[in-house]
Motif scaffolding. Structure first.
Motif, PDB file in Angstrom:
ATOM      1  N   TYR A  64       0.819  -1.217   0.000  1.00  0.00           N
ATOM      2  CA  TYR A  64       0.000   0.000   0.000  1.00  0.00           C
ATOM      3  C   TYR A  64       0.848   1.260   0.000  1.00  0.00           C
ATOM      4  CZ  TYR A  64      -4.255  -2.594   1.099  1.00  0.00           C
ATOM      5  OH  TYR A  64      -5.335  -3.426   1.053  1.00  0.00           O
ATOM      6  N   VAL A  65       0.480   2.154  -0.922  1.00  0.00           N
ATOM      7  CA  VAL A  65       1.065   3.491  -0.954  1.00  0.00           C
ATOM      8  C   VAL A  65      -0.100   4.456  -1.153  1.00  0.00           C
ATOM      9  CG1 VAL A  65       2.408   5.090  -2.377  1.00  0.00           C
ATOM     10  CG2 VAL A  65       3.297   2.816  -1.889  1.00  0.00           C
ATOM     11  N   PRO A  66      -0.359   5.474  -0.322  1.00  0.00           N
ATOM     12  CA  PRO A  66       0.411   5.756   0.882  1.00  0.00           C
ATOM     13  C   PRO A  66       0.198   4.676   1.941  1.00  0.00           C
ATOM     14  CG  PRO A  66      -1.497   7.188   0.753  1.00  0.00           C
ATOM     15  CD  PRO A  66      -1.451   6.424  -0.526  1.00  0.00           C
ATOM     16  N   PRO A  67       1.156   4.526   2.819  1.00  0.00           N
ATOM     17  CA  PRO A  67       1.044   3.437   3.788  1.00  0.00           C
ATOM     18  C   PRO A  67       0.058   3.811   4.879  1.00  0.00           C
ATOM     19  CG  PRO A  67       3.012   4.723   4.241  1.00  0.00           C
ATOM     20  CD  PRO A  67       2.376   5.322   3.024  1.00  0.00           C
ATOM     21  N   ARG A  68      -0.519   2.809   5.473  1.00  0.00           N
ATOM     22  CA  ARG A  68      -1.415   3.008   6.595  1.00  0.00           C
ATOM     23  C   ARG A  68      -1.349   1.794   7.477  1.00  0.00           C
ATOM     24  NH1 ARG A  68      -5.008   1.991   2.304  1.00  0.00           N
ATOM     25  NH2 ARG A  68      -3.576   3.389   1.190  1.00  0.00           N
ATOM     26  N   GLU A  69      -1.936   1.861   8.665  1.00  0.00           N
ATOM     27  CA  GLU A  69      -1.750   0.807   9.655  1.00  0.00           C
ATOM     28  C   GLU A  69      -2.489  -0.473   9.282  1.00  0.00           C
ATOM     29  OE1 GLU A  69      -3.184   1.834  13.512  1.00  0.00           O
ATOM     30  OE2 GLU A  69      -2.117   0.206  14.512  1.00  0.00           O
TER      31      GLU A  69
END
Lengths: 168, 387, 381
Positions: A64-69
């Protein structure tokens, strides 16, 4: 106490009677949005090291981009950092030709400009950004692009000036 | 199901670009009064009020509190829902659950927007993540344009195909006294209109509108006494799948939320051939291209065959599966109301009260909602009580 | 008719500024905790209702920010904009309508990300009021003055609420403020907006909470300690502050009456073991105890002086510390529900008012000066 009834027929509403209250440049609502832990890492990598770091889901292996939790589909916490790009494929785009007020600045946006969704090499999601439109005929889906970095970076997605076609 | 519920009355304002003659509360009240009048009700008959709009278009916080005098929620349970573009359909679903749950017998549901009070695209941009999406996003127009671009690239659909959808809806709108834009157009005119964001031209795109819509849901046992032909809720389904616009299936040519919500809806309805079983659809179709893409994602035809279905006239009034007899969203778009207007229009079709835009013999009708990051809400209404 | 129960609760520790978390990262731990508490996974969740506010979040369609972490993927989901107690009401209805076994309800806000005065100013009418610069604090100051004047309530009596609730907050692991203050401390605290002094006002906190509702069948099946919804009602008063007498709370009384009726309560003071109510300001606890029927109109001051609303009193109010100790806006009403659930389960730790809590009351407010109220009666059976 008597109340006088005023019917709308008695009093025609003319244009000049209809007031508008304007709430414009004086009404700023400032915000300090937290980028979060994952977002902060990504922005820092861009600012300090001019590279892109996504995050991989341990279940579905998507990057995933942008990254997230959390990987939404798997509802699983993600921890593995993965470098992606810097080159990317244009998956879709448009050229914005109508002006509108940018809520971030309160100013009218200057048009036309190119707006695209880029898939970094190694990533599974898309990343939005601008591209120059000096030669619109060259812009096609699946064309290859690379970022142009600003000299002075502040840890924001605008540290990238825009994406340009890769001239091989 | 705990209890069945139906729409028994609807009301709309005559939607317009700018309603300078009313403030927001008055606009809401117009739709509420019309709805109550239609249903031969007074506000005392209403047990609860649901209301929604998309906040940043009017810049008012806690709209349910602010609008209570106009909405009729005074000294009643009153709640606000908002999910952006899907607000109206989200409200349509909520009204149903509130009645079906047994909490209330009669619920007034209101959707409204005074889009003239702000810069629409600027406001829409604030819906998106401030750090990743907002800096670049150019509102609904951009978000939709990129979807169309991918779809055209994958399936070869053309601007002419999209224009045919616009021609259909703008023609239908002329039959709807409430519609905002009531002007016929031609393929050539659509193609010649100014390009907003490739490939979306002005006449492909919905307007922004000032308007309000209200419906009353009632429980079984009560609905039948209030209305000779209630529009019974048969099934609802929602998918609000993405948080970042850049995650959304923008690059795939398919709107996954529509696919999945439809699958759930059809399963609940026990139908395998939606094109045959559904009599009319009011689709939240914010631009013409969606009328090609999303009928495929709804399973009315295969991927890539949307244009053919449209050119065959199947989706025109009088066709096999009429879509947007009201003129749809390209004719009228008060955003917070738009999804609810789809429910109201479908209810009118079932009740047989749709005037010149009436589709004959409507047994099953679908209202759809769209908004957010390619989200979908679906509601199915029927003439008969569901079993 | 089916009944609903709460089978899981989860909460984050509220803080003044949780700088390292964005909204999604704030809500995720609360959701995970609630699922764990209920003994289920996200796959058992039938549907979701998120509660948020576009202005507090600085984004319209605020529900978009926390979809992923609430299990929105491939599930039915909706969003209520307003206090979490109201979101919970809709979440409960979605279980009772027969469509879903369970509803996950979330509520959160990060007040630290903006200036609360601007945000609450936006709640006031743009044509008549907003330009005057009214915000939540100044509006409530108007109400406080009106209430105190009408019913001869003293500043000291209001201050006693602050003393009690801040002290109670010391025992709450999730509370934002850890403040042990005396009556003198409250009276000497800086004047914010006459007659509201600093310690009369709740803070603005960052925090999230999640609560899981289940229908009767599911609640009984899961085997943990369900807490049943015995009655719930909501009611909204008129909007412009000058349209109603701010010293009164007719909407609360009406909502409470209906909730008591559903729960079969005829003497709330006797039959309710503990109450978690929405004390955004100290005077509000006094007003709401009157509106809820714990004492006569105007008797709020005497009630707190008697000690009845203390932890060992006969009608303990806000053993968690209430909003005065911890106030994540929007989440606050749902947190009241979570705290009430803890009491009924006997799991409130040092906040537990007594071993045998059979009936608890939770209360949420939406809008300025208590315009809209939501009253919940929760019980063991």
């Amino acid at each position: 106490m008597s109340q006088k009834q005023v019917s709308s027929k008695e009093r025609e509403l003319e244009k000049k009677d209809l007031l508008t209250i304007h709430s414009a440049k004086e009404a700023e609502q400032l915000f300090h949005y937290s980028a979060g832990r994952y977002g902060s890492r990504f922005l820092e990598e861009m600012q300090e090291r001019k590279r892109f770091v996504g995050v991989r889901c341990p279940k579905c292996r998507k990057v995933y981009v942008p990254p997230r939790e959390v990987c939404g589909p798997c509802f699983t916490k993600m921890e593995e950092a993965v470098e992606v790009g810097p080159r990317a494929t244009l998956k879709t785009y448009t050229i914005i030709r109508f002006p509108y007020i940018d809520p971030e600045t309160g100013e009218l946006k200057r048009v036309p400009f190119g707006y695209g969704f880029f898939k970094f090499d190694g990533a599974d999601t898309l990343f939005q950004h601008y591209f120059p439109i000096d030669d619109e005929s060259k812009i096609k889906i699946d064309a290859r692009f690379e970022p142009v970095w600003r000299e002075h970076r502040t840890g924001s997605v605008r540290d990238i000036e825009h994406f340009v076609l890769v001239e091989d | 199901m705990a209890r069945r519920a139906a729409i028994v009355a609807t009301g709309q304002t005559h939607h317009r670009s700018i309603r300078r003659d009313v403030n927001g509360q008055e606009l809401i009240n117009e739709a509420v009064m019309r709805c109550l009048e239609e249903g031969e009700l007074t506000i005392d008959d209403i047990d609860a009020v649901l209301i929604g709009n998309m906040d940043h278009f009017e810049g008012i916080n806690y709209v349910d509190c602010w609008s209570v005098d106009g909405s009729g929620g005074f000294m009643k349970p009153t709640i606000k829902l908002t999910t952006g573009g899907t607000t109206g359909s989200t409200l349509g679903i909520a009204g149903y659950h509130l009645v079906a749950s047994g909490a209330f017998d009669r619920v007034l549901v209101i959707g409204w927007e005074k889009n003239s009070e702000s810069d629409t695209t600027g406001a829409i941009n604030t819906a998106f993540d401030a750090i990743w999406d907002r800096p670049f996003f150019a509102g609904a127009i951009a978000g939709l344009a990129v979807m169309a671009q991918t779809y055209a690239h994958l399936y070869g659909a053309t601007a002419r195909d999209a224009a045919r959808v616009a021609v259909r809806d703008r023609h239908h709108a002329c039959l709807n006294p409430y519609a905002h834009l009531r002007k016929e157009t031609s393929i050539e005119e659509v193609l010649a209109s100014p390009m907003l964001a490739d490939p979306v031209c002005l006449l492909d795109m919905c307007p922004r509108t000032d308007g309000a819509c209200a419906v009353v849901y009632a429980a079984e046992g009560i609905a039948e006494k209030m209305c000779s032909q209630p529009a019974w809720v048969h099934a609802v389904a929602s998918r609000h799948m993405y948080s970042y616009i850049s995650d959304a299936d923008t690059g795939t040519g398919t709107m996954i939320s529509m696919e999945r919500a439809s699958a759930e809806l059809y399963k609940k309805l026990h139908i395998k051939e939606p094109r045959k079983k559904i009599d009319v659809i009011e689709m939240y179709q914010p631009f013409s291209w969606a009328g090609l893409m999303w009928i495929e994602d709804m399973g009315l035809c295969k991927k890539g065959e949307g244009p053919k279905l449209v050119w065959d006239g199947a989706t025109d009034l009088g066709g096999e599966i009429p879509i947007n007899p009201s003129g749809g969203v390209v004719a009228t778009n008060p955003i917070g109301a738009t999804g609810l207007i789809r429910c109201a229009e479908v209810a009118l079709q079932i009740m047989g009260k749709a005037g010149d835009r009436q589709v004959p013999d409507v047994n099953l009708a679908i209202a759809t909602g769209f908004g957010g990051c390619a989200w979908t809400d679906l509601l199915a209404y029927g003439k008969k009580k569901p079993t | 008719m089916d009944r609903a129960a709460i089978i899981g609760i989860g909460q984050t520790k509220a803080e003044g500024r949780l700088k390292e978390f964005n909204y999604a990262e704030l809500v995720y731990p609360a959701v995970v905790a609630a699922l764990e508490d209920a003994g289920i996974t996200i796959d058992n969740i039938g549907n979701i209702v998120t509660t948020s506010n576009d202005f507090w979040d600085g984004r319209t369609i605020s529900s978009m920010a926390t979809g992923d972490v609430s299990g929105a993927w491939d599930r039915n989901i909706s969003c209520v904009e307003g206090d979490g107690a109201f979101g919970a009401f809709y979440g409960m209805c979605r279980v009772l309508s027969g469509h879903y076994d369970t509803t996950l309800v979330t509520a959160y806000s990060k007040g630290s990300e903006s200036v609360s005065a601007y945000i609450t100013n936006a709640a006031f009418d743009p044509i008549y009021i907003r330009g005057l610069g009214l915000d939540m604090v100044s509006a409530c100051a108007l109400q406080a003055r009106r209430y105190m004047s009408r019913y001869k309530i003293s500043e000291e009596q209001c201050a006693l609420v602050s003393v009690k609730n801040h002290r109670n907050g010391l025992d709450n692991p999730n509370a934002h403020l850890k403040l042990d203050c005396s009556l003198q401390d409250v009276m000497n605290s800086p004047m914010i907006c006459d007659p509201l002094k600093l310690y009369d006002c709740s803070p603005i906190s960052d925090g999230a909470v999640a609560v899981i509702f289940a229908n009767q069948k599911k609640a009984k099946k899961l085997g943990r300690k369900p807490v049943w919804v015995k009655g719930v009602s909501l009611c909204m008063d008129t909007y412009l502050l000058g349209d109603r007498d701010l010293a009164e709370c007719a909407a609360l009384t009406k909502a409470a009456k209906k909730a008591y009726q559903s729960a079969g309560i005829s003497d709330p003071r006797k039959e309710i073991d503990v109450a978690e109510i929405y004390d955004a300001f100290s005077y509000q606890e006094l007003m709401w105890t009157e509106g809820l029927g714990f004492c006569d109109r105007g008797g709020g001051g005497r009630l707190i002086e008697s000690g009845a609303t203390g932890k060992s009193g006969d009608i303990p109010v806000n053993p968690s510390g209430g909003l005065l100790a911890s106030h994540p806006v929007i989440a606050a009403g749902l947190i009241r529900i979570a705290e009430a659930v803890r009491q009924v389960r006997g799991e409130a730790g040092r906040m537990q008012v007594k071993e045998d809590v059979r009936t608890a009351l939770a209360h949420g407010v939406n809008g300025a000066c208590g315009q809209s109220h939501c009253v919940w009666i929760l019980g063991r059976e």
